[in-house]
Motif scaffolding. Structure first.
Motif, PDB file in Angstrom:
ATOM      1  N   LEU A  50       0.912  -0.937   0.045  1.00  0.00           N
ATOM      2  CA  LEU A  50       0.094   0.143   0.258  1.00  0.00           C
ATOM      3  C   LEU A  50       0.865   1.251   0.531  1.00  0.00           C
ATOM      4  O   LEU A  50       2.162   1.628   0.503  1.00  0.00           O
ATOM      5  N   VAL A  51       0.149   2.392  -0.236  1.00  0.00           N
ATOM      6  CA  VAL A  51       0.708   3.027  -0.681  1.00  0.00           C
ATOM      7  C   VAL A  51      -0.586   4.513   0.596  1.00  0.00           C
ATOM      8  O   VAL A  51      -0.993   4.962  -0.159  1.00  0.00           O
ATOM      9  N   ALA A  52       0.329   5.476   1.179  1.00  0.00           N
ATOM     10  CA  ALA A  52      -0.513   6.118   2.052  1.00  0.00           C
ATOM     11  C   ALA A  52       0.832   7.463   2.948  1.00  0.00           C
ATOM     12  O   ALA A  52       1.707   6.866   3.094  1.00  0.00           O
ATOM     13  N   GLY A  53      -0.107   8.329   3.575  1.00  0.00           N
ATOM     14  CA  GLY A  53       0.669   9.139   3.919  1.00  0.00           C
ATOM     15  C   GLY A  53      -0.271   9.177   6.108  1.00  0.00           C
ATOM     16  O   GLY A  53      -1.005   9.220   5.473  1.00  0.00           O
ATOM     17  N   GLY A  54       0.641   9.856   6.757  1.00  0.00           N
ATOM     18  CA  GLY A  54      -0.289  10.465   7.915  1.00  0.00           C
ATOM     19  C   GLY A  54       0.693  11.807   8.479  1.00  0.00           C
ATOM     20  O   GLY A  54       1.463  12.219   8.337  1.00  0.00           O
ATOM     21  N   VAL A  55      -0.159  12.739   9.050  1.00  0.00           N
ATOM     22  CA  VAL A  55       0.394  13.872  10.059  1.00  0.00           C
ATOM     23  C   VAL A  55      -0.496  13.934  11.559  1.00  0.00           C
ATOM     24  O   VAL A  55      -1.759  13.577  11.597  1.00  0.00           O
ATOM     25  N   VAL A  56       0.087  13.828  12.510  1.00  0.00           N
ATOM     26  CA  VAL A  56       0.177  13.337  13.683  1.00  0.00           C
ATOM     27  C   VAL A  56       0.489  15.326  14.538  1.00  0.00           C
ATOM     28  O   VAL A  56       1.180  15.201  14.470  1.00  0.00           O
ATOM     29  N   GLY A  57      -0.398  15.183  15.274  1.00  0.00           N
ATOM     30  CA  GLY A  57      -0.350  16.255  16.225  1.00  0.00           C
ATOM     31  C   GLY A  57      -0.907  16.790  16.867  1.00  0.00           C
ATOM     32  O   GLY A  57      -2.363  17.018  17.178  1.00  0.00           O
ATOM     33  N   ALA A  58      -1.304  18.524  16.739  1.00  0.00           N
ATOM     34  CA  ALA A  58      -1.607  19.469  17.742  1.00  0.00           C
ATOM     35  C   ALA A  58      -2.660  19.778  16.902  1.00  0.00           C
ATOM     36  O   ALA A  58      -3.019  19.827  15.863  1.00  0.00           O
ATOM     37  N   LYS A  59      -4.543  19.707  17.430  1.00  0.00           N
ATOM     38  CA  LYS A  59      -5.428  20.117  16.933  1.00  0.00           C
ATOM     39  C   LYS A  59      -5.831  21.108  15.623  1.00  0.00           C
ATOM     40  O   LYS A  59      -6.052  21.523  14.719  1.00  0.00           O
ATOM     41  N   ALA A  60      -4.878  22.360  16.941  1.00  0.00           N
ATOM     42  CA  ALA A  60      -5.085  24.063  16.386  1.00  0.00           C
ATOM     43  C   ALA A  60      -4.223  23.691  15.696  1.00  0.00           C
ATOM     44  O   ALA A  60      -4.603  24.330  13.850  1.00  0.00           O
ATOM     45  N   LEU A  61      -3.239  23.335  14.828  1.00  0.00           N
ATOM     46  CA  LEU A  61      -1.872  23.197  13.982  1.00  0.00           C
ATOM     47  C   LEU A  61      -2.746  22.066  12.244  1.00  0.00           C
ATOM     48  O   LEU A  61      -2.133  22.632  11.282  1.00  0.00           O
ATOM     49  N   LEU A  62      -3.082  20.860  13.093  1.00  0.00           N
ATOM     50  CA  LEU A  62      -4.175  20.508  11.847  1.00  0.00           C
ATOM     51  C   LEU A  62      -5.226  20.423  11.348  1.00  0.00           C
ATOM     52  O   LEU A  62      -5.584  20.126   9.902  1.00  0.00           O
ATOM     53  N   ASP A  63      -6.217  21.598  12.036  1.00  0.00           N
ATOM     54  CA  ASP A  63      -7.096  21.637  11.428  1.00  0.00           C
ATOM     55  C   ASP A  63      -7.012  22.684   9.944  1.00  0.00           C
ATOM     56  O   ASP A  63      -7.836  22.094   8.956  1.00  0.00           O
ATOM     57  N   PRO A  64      -5.976  24.225  10.112  1.00  0.00           N
ATOM     58  CA  PRO A  64      -6.050  24.187   8.183  1.00  0.00           C
ATOM     59  C   PRO A  64      -5.385  22.854   7.518  1.00  0.00           C
ATOM     60  O   PRO A  64      -5.499  22.837   6.442  1.00  0.00           O
ATOM     61  N   VAL A  65      -4.376  22.509   7.886  1.00  0.00           N
ATOM     62  CA  VAL A  65      -4.409  21.255   6.947  1.00  0.00           C
ATOM     63  C   VAL A  65      -5.398  19.918   6.282  1.00  0.00           C
ATOM     64  O   VAL A  65      -5.412  19.776   5.612  1.00  0.00           O
ATOM     65  N   ARG A  66      -6.357  19.887   7.956  1.00  0.00           N
ATOM     66  CA  ARG A  66      -6.957  19.535   7.493  1.00  0.00           C
ATOM     67  C   ARG A  66      -8.058  19.481   6.144  1.00  0.00           C
ATOM     68  O   ARG A  66      -9.116  19.689   5.252  1.00  0.00           O
ATOM     69  N   ALA A  67      -8.497  21.009   6.055  1.00  0.00           N
ATOM     70  CA  ALA A  67      -8.750  22.472   5.185  1.00  0.00           C
ATOM     71  C   ALA A  67      -8.636  22.278   4.142  1.00  0.00           C
ATOM     72  O   ALA A  67      -9.647  22.033   3.030  1.00  0.00           O
ATOM     73  N   MET A  68      -7.386  21.434   4.007  1.00  0.00           N
ATOM     74  CA  MET A  68      -6.229  22.058   2.748  1.00  0.00           C
ATOM     75  C   MET A  68      -6.772  20.479   2.109  1.00  0.00           C
ATOM     76  O   MET A  68      -6.894  20.358   0.993  1.00  0.00           O
ATOM     77  N   ARG A  69      -6.741  19.426   2.668  1.00  0.00           N
ATOM     78  CA  ARG A  69      -7.396  18.560   2.727  1.00  0.00           C
ATOM     79  C   ARG A  69      -8.202  18.085   1.746  1.00  0.00           C
ATOM     80  O   ARG A  69      -9.001  17.482   1.202  1.00  0.00           O
ATOM     81  N   ASN A  70      -9.224  18.746   2.449  1.00  0.00           N
ATOM     82  CA  ASN A  70     -10.808  18.598   2.118  1.00  0.00           C
ATOM     83  C   ASN A  70     -10.937  19.207   1.053  1.00  0.00           C
ATOM     84  O   ASN A  70     -12.036  19.045  -0.226  1.00  0.00           O
ATOM     85  N   THR A  71     -10.138  20.335   0.768  1.00  0.00           N
ATOM     86  CA  THR A  71     -10.155  21.248  -0.653  1.00  0.00           C
ATOM     87  C   THR A  71      -9.145  20.538  -1.906  1.00  0.00           C
ATOM     88  O   THR A  71     -10.465  20.605  -3.123  1.00  0.00           O
ATOM     89  N   ILE A  72      -7.802  19.709  -1.736  1.00  0.00           N
ATOM     90  CA  ILE A  72      -7.412  19.339  -2.821  1.00  0.00           C
ATOM     91  C   ILE A  72      -7.648  17.565  -2.479  1.00  0.00           C
ATOM     92  O   ILE A  72      -7.231  16.724  -3.968  1.00  0.00           O
ATOM     93  N   GLY A  73      -8.015  17.075  -2.124  1.00  0.00           N
ATOM     94  CA  GLY A  73      -8.490  15.780  -2.636  1.00  0.00           C
ATOM     95  C   GLY A  73      -7.626  14.516  -1.937  1.00  0.00           C
ATOM     96  O   GLY A  73      -7.394  13.524  -2.864  1.00  0.00           O
ATOM     97  N   THR A  74      -6.820  14.595  -1.317  1.00  0.00           N
ATOM     98  CA  THR A  74      -5.176  14.242  -0.845  1.00  0.00           C
ATOM     99  C   THR A  74      -5.551  13.031   0.632  1.00  0.00           C
ATOM    100  O   THR A  74      -4.981  12.293   0.709  1.00  0.00           O
ATOM    101  N   ILE A  75      -7.119  12.594   0.795  1.00  0.00           N
ATOM    102  CA  ILE A  75      -7.021  11.888   1.576  1.00  0.00           C
ATOM    103  C   ILE A  75      -6.750  11.092   1.528  1.00  0.00           C
ATOM    104  O   ILE A  75      -6.956   9.529  -0.008  1.00  0.00           O
TER     105      ILE A  75
END
Length: 439
Positions: free
Chosen positions: A260-285
């Motif tokens: 398989l091929v996959a990636g992850g990022v873990v950490g503080a929710k406040a820092l991951l919120d904008p990353v989640r928003a970007m993922r929602n936009t460009i579809g890298t889930i």
């Protein structure tokens, strides 16, 4: 996984709420290896299935119109906290949410996100934090694709970078970060430890101390992100040492089966919120099938990594005594009292199973060794159940300029080896005959 999300396959049974998570028993906190067997999933919401089903659906039905609006308010950022339920598979899904719950467990992280590859995780992270004209500070060397993304791709949009070598002293780190601060807005400090492919360690604590001192009293501090693929999550937990975001190629040890091929990022929710928003936009889930396969893999992560680490220690001990070997870049062999040994003692719980083998000679000797391998496979990647060997200068780091490769100790005589879970004596026999092929 949002606790009001219902992962049910039946439209006829009564709607039920997930059972409360069991995180401790009688005051005893459960270990990650135990939680990987069921955390984030209630079988009663999926017809009693012991393992989560693969939810192959593009969209999810809302309970009512108000619920749909509420979910989209979360997805679009109009309401903080993200989606309260399942919306659309570009945003979230049951398998992905269970996976993210379990990824965060290993480092006791506040939040976690999964991605379609390690590089999509890195790209989404950078795109969410960097603005035109910003400066990125990073350790060196980085994985070649990461360096390409920062220098060549983001460079097109006016983003510049400054770096310091892995293993740099606090004074060296401060000089680079101060220079970047004088140059413009520092978007983030991006680290990779151990460095790929040299295995050099970065002093995360020193980076955090320098960052906090240089940006004391300012409203915005550049977050510290680190690629922990080589040692994490078993042998290194950077959130404990000053990092705020930890990046993984889940393809490697977390996936661990080279399927398989996959990636992850873990950490503080406040820092991951904008990353989640970007993922929602460009579809890298991550897709549902890959997320499900990772859930399978996480159940044996500790067993696989432990066996591979034990194998690597035995193989490296044998290798460093061979006449064809110049040196072995294995973390278990760090010079006592050296700066690298000091970082290792403070930051690491194990030496890992991926190391740099420097042969006497150059490309001819390296290629002869690689071509003679019988058990170990000649392939890029690492962290799988099988042993892999590759030639960084001619493969993964081929695009890196020659002068930079020399500066980073990525020579033609370097072979990167990732030890698997085979019998270690069999691996030694394979390496022995391959070394003889050098002549």
């Amino acid at each position: 996984m949002p606790k009001n999300t219902e992962h049910t396959l039946s439209g006829t049974t009564p709607r039920r709420r997930p059972k409360p998570e069991v995180l401790e028993i009688g005051g005893h906190k459960l270990k990650p290896s135990t939680l990987m067997m069921g955390h984030g999933y209630d079988p009663m919401l999926s017809e009693g299935a012991l393992k989560p089903p693969i939810f192959l659906t593009s969209t999810f039905v809302f309970e009512n119109a108000a619920a749909g609006k509420r979910h989209f308010e979360g997805v679009t950022g109009k309401r903080p906290g993200g989606a309260e339920g399942l919306v659309y598979s570009r945003f979230n899904g049951p398998d992905q949410e269970i996976l993210e719950d379990r990824l965060g467990i290993w480092e006791d992280a506040e939040d976690a996100l999964s991605f379609s590859s390690g590089m999509s995780a890195i790209a989404t992270l950078l795109l969410s934090l960097v603005r035109p004209g910003d400066v990125i500070v990073h350790s060196a060397p980085l994985y070649a694709a990461t360096e390409t993304l920062i220098a060549r791709i983001l460079g097109r949009f006016g983003v510049s970078w400054l770096d310091f070598p892995a293993g740099a002293t606090p004074e060296e780190i401060e000089t680079v970060i101060a220079a970047a601060k004088a140059k413009g807005r520092v978007a983030l400090i991006y680290l990779e430890s151990p460095a790929n492919p040299t295995n050099a360690l970065v002093d995360v604590q020193a980076v955090r101390d320098v960052r906090d001192r240089l940006f004391a009293g300012e409203d915005e501090k550049p977050p510290i992100a680190i690629d922990n693929t080589f040692l994490g999550p078993l042998w290194s937990k950077p959130l404990r040492h000053g990092a705020e975001l930890v990046v993984y190629s889940l393809t490697k040890y977390a996936g661990g089966h080279s399927d398989l091929v996959a990636g992850g990022v873990v950490g503080a929710k406040a820092l991951l919120d904008p990353v989640r928003a970007m993922r929602n936009t460009i579809g890298t889930i991550t897709d549902p099938n890959t997320a499900w396969m990772l859930l399978r893999s996480l159940e044996t992560l500790e067993l696989r990594m432990s066996r591979a680490g034990e194998n690597a220690a035995k193989v490296c001990e044998w290798l460093r005594g061979q006449p064809q070997v110049d040196r072995v870049g294995y973390l278990g062999f760090l010079q006592p009292g050296s700066r690298q040994a000091d970082i290792y003692q403070r930051h690491c719980d194990g030496a890992g199973s991926t190391f740099s083998l420097y042969l006497k000679g150059g490309e001819r000797e390296a290629f002869a060794f690689l071509d003679a391998l019988r058990i170990a496979k000649l392939a890029v990647s690492l962290g799988g159940t099988e042993t892999l060997a590759s030639h960084p200068a001619g493969m993964t780091h081929l695009s890196v300029p020659e002068e930079r490769k020399r500066a980073l100790d990525i020579g033609d005589n370097l072979v990167r080896i990732s030890i698997g879970i085979e019998d270690p004596d069999d691996l030694i026999a394979d390496f022995e005959q391959a070394l003889r092929a050098i002549g």
